[in-house]
Design a protein around this motif. Structure first.
Motif, PDB file in Angstrom:
ATOM      1  N   SER A 303      58.746  65.400  84.579  1.00  7.11           N
ATOM      2  CA  SER A 303      59.257  64.099  84.174  1.00  7.11           C
ATOM      3  C   SER A 303      58.411  62.971  84.756  1.00  7.11           C
ATOM      4  N   GLN A 307      56.192  60.441  82.436  1.00 10.82           N
ATOM      5  CA  GLN A 307      56.498  59.020  82.501  1.00 10.82           C
ATOM      6  C   GLN A 307      55.337  58.222  83.097  1.00 10.82           C
ATOM      7  N   SER A 311      54.852  55.199  78.909  1.00  5.33           N
ATOM      8  CA  SER A 311      56.208  54.645  78.998  1.00  5.33           C
ATOM      9  C   SER A 311      56.824  54.462  77.618  1.00  5.33           C
ATOM     10  N   ASP A 312      56.084  54.840  76.577  1.00  9.80           N
ATOM     11  CA  ASP A 312      56.538  54.662  75.200  1.00  9.80           C
ATOM     12  C   ASP A 312      57.286  55.911  74.735  1.00  9.80           C
ATOM     13  N   PRO A 313      58.572  55.787  74.387  1.00 12.00           N
ATOM     14  CA  PRO A 313      59.332  56.962  73.938  1.00 12.00           C
ATOM     15  C   PRO A 313      58.736  57.623  72.703  1.00 12.00           C
ATOM     16  N   PHE A 316      55.935  59.864  73.701  1.00 13.52           N
ATOM     17  CA  PHE A 316      56.514  61.086  74.267  1.00 13.52           C
ATOM     18  C   PHE A 316      57.000  62.019  73.158  1.00 13.52           C
ATOM     19  N   TYR A 351      63.942  58.724  78.943  1.00 14.16           N
ATOM     20  CA  TYR A 351      63.253  57.765  78.077  1.00 14.16           C
ATOM     21  C   TYR A 351      64.222  56.951  77.227  1.00 14.16           C
TER      22      TYR A 351
END
Length: 427
Positions: A303, A307, A311-313, A316, A351
């Motif tokens: 995790s 991360q 930082s962009d979901p 991810f 997220y």
């Protein structure tokens, strides 16, 4: 370090052709020995993994599917679908898809659906279509099993992901994508049938015949409404709904179709037990491996790494979807749920990604992997039933694989396709 040992042993043994359950078991033993962990923890964790009330739904739904096949219940569903869409271009393919949809709403499993549909539909399909096209249609229709509720895959995912997602919510998340997939497959079959010159196969459409076949199949068509409606309405749990499906299919097979005989019941129970045992063994042997992951703080480290990377979901999600696409080509789907869901589900929550949205896309991606080489289990099942080579089947199945990935992309880009219905129902 224990994680690396465990993963290394697993992939070496899996690539050598060892059954996945045993590969998982030996990888756990190796990690336990390397980390000097008390071996008594291993059987305790295995027992804890399978001692689960929600998990009981899987063998029960499998048994309901076996009773459907043994009671010739599928034939009435096929007759009804044939009366509705049998006369259109590619009608027999449409009948197969709708029959697969009906079977999916009871069994929730792709392989069981492929076995039932293949033995029921392939003799007729061979008379009107080439073997590759017929087998591709059956495989694609069977792949509705883990998407349309009740889905065994979603039960396994929810069990491994923990309390962040509910089985009922995941069931409802699959309804709209399942309908889109069904309509898309029927449209694709119409286009391919027109392009290849396949003639319509069914009787001319007749309302009287439709009503007659609907009456004959009425008790069968009511079963998914009763089971899924009860689960969604909170009347009973998924496991209790599965038990009701077993009793219902048994009664229909014995007293409505009258094709299910008492002496056939032990065989149905045995086949359901064997299929369920494979899933149970995978879950049991995977639990010590996930225990090693937790002990080595792998979820936390993973995790933090992800991360720190982005930082962009959406980035991810893109990384996870790409990884699952590759994993689905090489790893049996149940093993992937068990190994990867405990790792990525918490990260998705961190997220801020909707757990239902992430869970459904996770399952859907691996479901499509059941049709992709080199380890597409549905391809091997259909090759065995149709007696064709994997190469011949691949020539016909790739448009259906592309369609499923297109629907997956739509669900990814437009989350409301997945989440609108379960949220409207309070999940």
């Amino acid at each position: 370090m224990m994680v690396l040992v465990s993963i290394g042993i697993f992939f070496v043994l899996a690539l050598m052709g060892m059954p996945l359950a045993f590969a998982l078991g030996f990888s756990a033993l190796g990690a336990f020995a390397f980390g000097d962990i008390d071996m008594a923890v291993m059987p305790q964790s295995m027992m804890h993994a399978v001692d689960s009330f929600p998990l009981m739904a899987i063998p029960l739904f499998m048994l309901a599917g076996e009773f459907m096949v043994g009671g010739r219940i599928m034939q009435r569903v096929v007759d009804f679908a044939n009366a509705v869409v049998g006369r259109v271009q590619g009608g027999l393919a449409h009948v197969t898809i709708l029959s697969g949809l009906g079977l999916a709403s009871v069994t929730g499993a792709a392989v069981a659906g492929a076995s039932a549909l293949g033995t029921t539909m392939m003799p007729s399909m061979r008379k009107h279509y080439d073997n590759g096209f017929g087998s591709a249609v059956v495989a694609s229709a069977s792949n509705l099993g883990p998407i349309i509720p009740p889905s065994a895959a979603m039960i396994v995912y929810a069990l491994m992901a923990g309390s962040s997602v509910s089985v009922g919510g995941l069931f409802m998340a699959g309804v709209v994508p399942g309908i889109l997939l069904t309509v898309g497959m029927m449209a694709l079959c119409t286009w391919l049938s027109y392009k290849r010159g396949y003639e319509p196969t069914g009787e001319p459409f007749c309302w009287r015949n439709v009503l007659v076949q609907c009456r004959r199949a009425g008790a069968i068509l009511l079963m998914p409404v009763l089971v899924i409606g009860g689960i969604v309405g909170g009347v009973f749990t998924a496991t209790e709904g599965a038990a009701i499906a077993v009793v219902y299919s048994l009664l229909v097979g014995m007293f409505v179709t009258r094709k299910l005989k008492v002496d056939a019941i032990p065989g149905c129970m045995f086949r359901a037990a064997v299929t369920s045992a494979v899933v149970g063994a995978l879950i049991a042997f995977a639990k010590p491996v996930t225990f090693v992951f937790t002990l080595d703080l792998l979820p936390l480290h993973l995790s933090q790494f992800v991360q720190g990377f982005t930082s962009d979901p959406m980035v991810f999600m893109a990384l996870v979807m790409g990884m699952l696409l590759i994993v689905g080509m090489f790893l049996e789907s149940n093993a992937a749920y068990i190994m990867l869901a405990p790792l990525f589900a918490p990260i998705a929550v961190a997220y801020g990604i909707d757990p239902l949205y992430f869970g459904f896309l996770f399952v859907f991606n691996l479901v499509v992997g059941m049709m992709t080489p080199p380890v597409g289990v549905l391809l091997f099942v259909m090759c065995g039933i149709s007696r064709i080579s994997i190469g011949e089947l691949l020539k016909s199945v790739w448009p259906f694989i592309a369609l499923q990935y297109a629907v997956l992309a739509l669900c990814w880009i437009f989350p409301d396709i997945v989440t609108a219905l379960p949220r409207a129902l309070g999940y």
